[in-house]
Design a protein around this motif. Structure first.
Motif, PDB file in Angstrom:
ATOM      1  N   GLY A  37      74.043  31.175  45.917  1.00 57.90           N
ATOM      2  CA  GLY A  37      74.688  29.989  46.472  1.00 57.90           C
ATOM      3  C   GLY A  37      74.253  29.677  47.879  1.00 57.90           C
ATOM      4  O   GLY A  37      75.013  29.108  48.666  1.00 57.90           O
ATOM      5  N   GLU A  38      73.006  30.028  48.228  1.00 62.82           N
ATOM      6  CA  GLU A  38      72.448  29.722  49.551  1.00 62.82           C
ATOM      7  C   GLU A  38      70.967  29.456  49.405  1.00 62.82           C
ATOM      8  O   GLU A  38      70.325  29.977  48.489  1.00 62.82           O
ATOM      9  CB  GLU A  38      72.675  30.884  50.518  1.00 62.82           C
ATOM     10  N   GLU A  39      70.435  28.629  50.275  1.00 58.96           N
ATOM     11  CA  GLU A  39      69.034  28.252  50.160  1.00 58.96           C
ATOM     12  C   GLU A  39      68.131  29.362  50.691  1.00 58.96           C
ATOM     13  O   GLU A  39      68.278  29.821  51.823  1.00 58.96           O
ATOM     14  CB  GLU A  39      68.771  26.958  50.940  1.00 58.96           C
ATOM     15  N   ILE A  40      67.204  29.795  49.846  1.00 61.32           N
ATOM     16  CA  ILE A  40      66.237  30.827  50.217  1.00 61.32           C
ATOM     17  C   ILE A  40      64.849  30.255  49.943  1.00 61.32           C
ATOM     18  O   ILE A  40      64.559  29.829  48.828  1.00 61.32           O
ATOM     19  CB  ILE A  40      66.460  32.114  49.396  1.00 61.32           C
ATOM     20  N   GLY A  41      63.996  30.246  50.943  1.00 63.64           N
ATOM     21  CA  GLY A  41      62.680  29.643  50.795  1.00 63.64           C
ATOM     22  C   GLY A  41      61.637  30.622  50.297  1.00 63.64           C
ATOM     23  O   GLY A  41      61.772  31.842  50.460  1.00 63.64           O
ATOM     24  N   PRO A  42      60.567  30.118  49.671  1.00 62.77           N
ATOM     25  CA  PRO A  42      59.524  30.999  49.146  1.00 62.77           C
ATOM     26  C   PRO A  42      58.812  31.821  50.211  1.00 62.77           C
ATOM     27  O   PRO A  42      58.392  32.950  49.947  1.00 62.77           O
ATOM     28  CB  PRO A  42      58.563  30.037  48.443  1.00 62.77           C
ATOM     29  N   GLU A  43      58.665  31.276  51.429  1.00 62.32           N
ATOM     30  CA  GLU A  43      58.005  32.049  52.488  1.00 62.32           C
ATOM     31  C   GLU A  43      58.838  33.269  52.875  1.00 62.32           C
ATOM     32  O   GLU A  43      58.298  34.340  53.141  1.00 62.32           O
ATOM     33  CB  GLU A  43      57.742  31.167  53.700  1.00 62.32           C
ATOM     34  N   ARG A  44      60.155  33.068  52.920  1.00 63.28           N
ATOM     35  CA  ARG A  44      61.018  34.213  53.215  1.00 63.28           C
ATOM     36  C   ARG A  44      60.894  35.272  52.124  1.00 63.28           C
ATOM     37  O   ARG A  44      60.833  36.481  52.420  1.00 63.28           O
ATOM     38  CB  ARG A  44      62.464  33.754  53.336  1.00 63.28           C
ATOM     39  N   VAL A  45      60.841  34.836  50.884  1.00 64.19           N
ATOM     40  CA  VAL A  45      60.698  35.784  49.784  1.00 64.19           C
ATOM     41  C   VAL A  45      59.366  36.521  49.886  1.00 64.19           C
ATOM     42  O   VAL A  45      59.299  37.749  49.721  1.00 64.19           O
ATOM     43  CB  VAL A  45      60.821  35.066  48.427  1.00 64.19           C
ATOM     44  N   LYS A  46      58.286  35.795  50.196  1.00 65.58           N
ATOM     45  CA  LYS A  46      56.985  36.449  50.311  1.00 65.58           C
ATOM     46  C   LYS A  46      56.987  37.505  51.411  1.00 65.58           C
ATOM     47  O   LYS A  46      56.485  38.623  51.218  1.00 65.58           O
ATOM     48  CB  LYS A  46      55.901  35.403  50.592  1.00 65.58           C
ATOM     49  N   VAL A  47      57.574  37.161  52.552  1.00 65.97           N
ATOM     50  CA  VAL A  47      57.633  38.121  53.654  1.00 65.97           C
ATOM     51  C   VAL A  47      58.478  39.327  53.275  1.00 65.97           C
ATOM     52  O   VAL A  47      58.082  40.484  53.494  1.00 65.97           O
ATOM     53  CB  VAL A  47      58.184  37.448  54.927  1.00 65.97           C
ATOM     54  N   ASP A  48      59.646  39.074  52.705  1.00 71.78           N
ATOM     55  CA  ASP A  48      60.538  40.171  52.332  1.00 71.78           C
ATOM     56  C   ASP A  48      59.904  41.085  51.288  1.00 71.78           C
ATOM     57  O   ASP A  48      60.035  42.318  51.362  1.00 71.78           O
ATOM     58  CB  ASP A  48      61.860  39.625  51.802  1.00 71.78           C
ATOM     59  N   LEU A  49      59.217  40.503  50.303  1.00 70.29           N
ATOM     60  CA  LEU A  49      58.580  41.331  49.275  1.00 70.29           C
ATOM     61  C   LEU A  49      57.437  42.157  49.882  1.00 70.29           C
ATOM     62  O   LEU A  49      57.234  43.314  49.488  1.00 70.29           O
ATOM     63  CB  LEU A  49      58.063  40.470  48.129  1.00 70.29           C
ATOM     64  N   GLY A  50      56.706  41.577  50.831  1.00 69.70           N
ATOM     65  CA  GLY A  50      55.643  42.335  51.490  1.00 69.70           C
ATOM     66  C   GLY A  50      56.189  43.522  52.258  1.00 69.70           C
ATOM     67  O   GLY A  50      55.654  44.634  52.198  1.00 69.70           O
ATOM     68  N   ILE A  51      57.285  43.297  52.985  1.00 68.28           N
ATOM     69  CA  ILE A  51      57.931  44.395  53.725  1.00 68.28           C
ATOM     70  C   ILE A  51      58.457  45.434  52.737  1.00 68.28           C
ATOM     71  O   ILE A  51      58.312  46.654  52.951  1.00 68.28           O
ATOM     72  CB  ILE A  51      59.077  43.855  54.598  1.00 68.28           C
ATOM     73  N   ALA A  52      59.051  44.972  51.655  1.00 75.67           N
ATOM     74  CA  ALA A  52      59.618  45.896  50.666  1.00 75.67           C
ATOM     75  C   ALA A  52      58.535  46.756  50.031  1.00 75.67           C
ATOM     76  O   ALA A  52      58.760  47.953  49.770  1.00 75.67           O
ATOM     77  CB  ALA A  52      60.365  45.111  49.592  1.00 75.67           C
ATOM     78  N   ARG A  53      57.363  46.191  49.781  1.00 79.40           N
ATOM     79  CA  ARG A  53      56.272  46.996  49.224  1.00 79.40           C
ATOM     80  C   ARG A  53      55.858  48.087  50.213  1.00 79.40           C
ATOM     81  O   ARG A  53      55.631  49.244  49.824  1.00 79.40           O
ATOM     82  CB  ARG A  53      55.068  46.101  48.865  1.00 79.40           C
ATOM     83  N   GLU A  54      55.775  47.717  51.496  1.00 85.08           N
ATOM     84  CA  GLU A  54      55.425  48.719  52.511  1.00 85.08           C
ATOM     85  C   GLU A  54      56.468  49.833  52.571  1.00 85.08           C
ATOM     86  O   GLU A  54      56.123  51.030  52.633  1.00 85.08           O
ATOM     87  CB  GLU A  54      55.310  48.054  53.882  1.00 85.08           C
ATOM     88  N   ARG A  55      57.734  49.472  52.584  1.00 82.03           N
ATOM     89  CA  ARG A  55      58.800  50.477  52.669  1.00 82.03           C
ATOM     90  C   ARG A  55      58.808  51.372  51.432  1.00 82.03           C
ATOM     91  O   ARG A  55      59.047  52.580  51.529  1.00 82.03           O
ATOM     92  CB  ARG A  55      60.156  49.781  52.824  1.00 82.03           C
ATOM     93  N   ALA A  56      58.566  50.765  50.259  1.00 85.04           N
ATOM     94  CA  ALA A  56      58.536  51.569  49.042  1.00 85.04           C
ATOM     95  C   ALA A  56      57.388  52.572  49.069  1.00 85.04           C
ATOM     96  O   ALA A  56      57.533  53.721  48.634  1.00 85.04           O
ATOM     97  CB  ALA A  56      58.408  50.659  47.820  1.00 85.04           C
ATOM     98  N   PHE A  57      56.246  52.146  49.623  1.00 85.22           N
ATOM     99  CA  PHE A  57      55.106  53.056  49.695  1.00 85.22           C
ATOM    100  C   PHE A  57      55.421  54.225  50.620  1.00 85.22           C
ATOM    101  O   PHE A  57      54.996  55.369  50.355  1.00 85.22           O
ATOM    102  CB  PHE A  57      53.868  52.302  50.190  1.00 85.22           C
ATOM    103  N   GLU A  58      56.161  53.975  51.687  1.00 80.35           N
ATOM    104  CA  GLU A  58      56.544  55.047  52.607  1.00 80.35           C
ATOM    105  C   GLU A  58      57.419  56.097  51.925  1.00 80.35           C
ATOM    106  O   GLU A  58      57.406  57.264  52.324  1.00 80.35           O
ATOM    107  CB  GLU A  58      57.292  54.458  53.806  1.00 80.35           C
TER     108      GLU A  58
END
Length: 362
Positions: free
Chosen positions: A60-81
């Motif tokens: 119920g809130e607006e989330i933009g694709p750029e935010r998702v791309k950034v968050d997924l990139g950070i999440a991949r890095e954290r998962a690799f750690e």
């Protein structure tokens, strides 16, 4: 004395939840995701953009694709750690089971929404497990890349061609959500108890591994391997049907006509210039299989489903067969997380009634 009355087998037709996320029209062969037909989305939107739409509707809130791309990139890095811990949970298990154990070991990541932490971690885990099975070391993610491109890069250890990244991106969009399927329902049931998203997604993945749900792509390739050549198509299929065997890649619980996802993935395969399975040979298998099934079972519509071209596409992308189900989950996790959020925000505890067929004491 026993109690008995008619109830829909497999809960067919029973409405378990209201959702704005996706809709499957089995009679018309149509799939709508976040208000758009699948064919339109696969041509015009990235996985990140579709995921943003799903999460926006769910939360119920607006989330933009750029935010998702950034968050997924950070999440991949954290998962690799955290891979040493995640891989330890999967030690000694085959890829599909090891993926389940590693996903179950996921937890919150500071500064990230849980849904991003989950979806971002999945390709890191899938790639690491597939490479471990091949005796190779894991490849660190590149957060600057799109989710599909980095998934292929981590799986193969080299940057994919642009056409390859686009093909996998179309695949992730295609499988990201699909109405109230078994794995999504499992995720929503767990989420309805107010368990966290990590628990809900683990349940969703466990349901996905069943051969009646997401486990069919690999057997499609085994079927094509067994047929072998064009001259064997008719004899092999006729013999299989005479033995009462199921043709992998055909038939769907919901669709009475052709699965719309099959056509989207066939186009994606076309982007790859004929790599992997001979597309002409596969098309002949598909055509003969459809005709043979129509003759053998005229009262039961059994058309091409998503697994047929999923298998061909993932094989053309040189993704190991053992990783097919985890890669499917990498896309479907966008839908699982969205449905879990939507259930918690707008739903209630899912607690259906059951029909008792045992003995009632006098």
């Amino acid at each position: 004395m026993t109690l008995h009355s008619k109830t829909p087998a497999g809960l067919d037709g029973v409405i378990a939840a209201a959702t704005a996320l996706s809709h499957v029209d089995g009679e018309r062969g149509e799939l709508v995701i976040a208000g758009h037909r699948l064919g339109e989305l696969a041509q015009s939107a990235s996985f990140e953009a579709v995921t943003a739409r799903l999460w926006s509707l769910a939360k119920g809130e607006e989330i933009g694709p750029e935010r998702v791309k950034v968050d997924l990139g950070i999440a991949r890095e954290r998962a690799f750690e955290t891979l040493p811990r995640l891989l330890a949970a999967s030690e000694g298990l085959p890829v599909v089971s090891g993926f389940r154990a590693a996903v179950a070991a996921l937890g919150p990541v500071e500064g990230l929404p849980d849904e991003a932490a989950i979806v971002g971690a999945m390709p890191v885990i899938a790639a690491a497990l597939a490479r471990r099975a091949a005796g190779l070391s894991p490849v660190a993610p590149d957060p600057s890349l799109g989710h599909a491109a980095d998934t292929l890069r981590m799986l193969r250890g080299e940057a994919p061609a642009e056409a390859e990244a686009k093909a996998l991106d179309a695949y992730l969009v295609t499988v990201c959500d699909h109405g109230m399927n078994a794995s999504t329902f499992a995720a929503r049931v767990v989420a309805s108890t107010n368990a966290d998203l990590f628990m809900a997604v683990t349940a969703g993945y466990c349901a996905l591994t069943g051969p009646l749900h997401g486990g069919a792509p690999e057997p499609v390739l085994a079927m094509l391997d067994a047929i072998g050549s064009r001259e064997n198509i008719a004899g092999w299929i006729d013999a299989a049907l005479s033995r009462g065997e199921r043709l992998m890649g055909f038939g769907h619980r919901i669709y009475r006509v052709r699965d719309p996802r099959a056509d989207v993935l066939r186009k994606a395969v076309g982007l790859l210039g004929g790599r992997g399975v001979d597309l002409g040979f596969a098309a002949e298998v598909e055509a003969y299989g459809r005709d043979a099934l129509a003759k053998a079972k005229p009262d039961r519509p059994l058309d091409t489903n998503v697994e047929f071209y999923t298998a061909i596409l993932l094989d053309a992308l040189r993704i190991p067969r053992a990783a097919f189900t985890p890669v499917f989950a990498t896309g479907r996790a966008a839908g699982w997380t969205a449905h879990a959020r939507e259930q918690q925000r707008t739903g209630r505890l899912l607690r259906p009634a059951s029909l008792y067929t045992g003995v009632v004491p006098g």
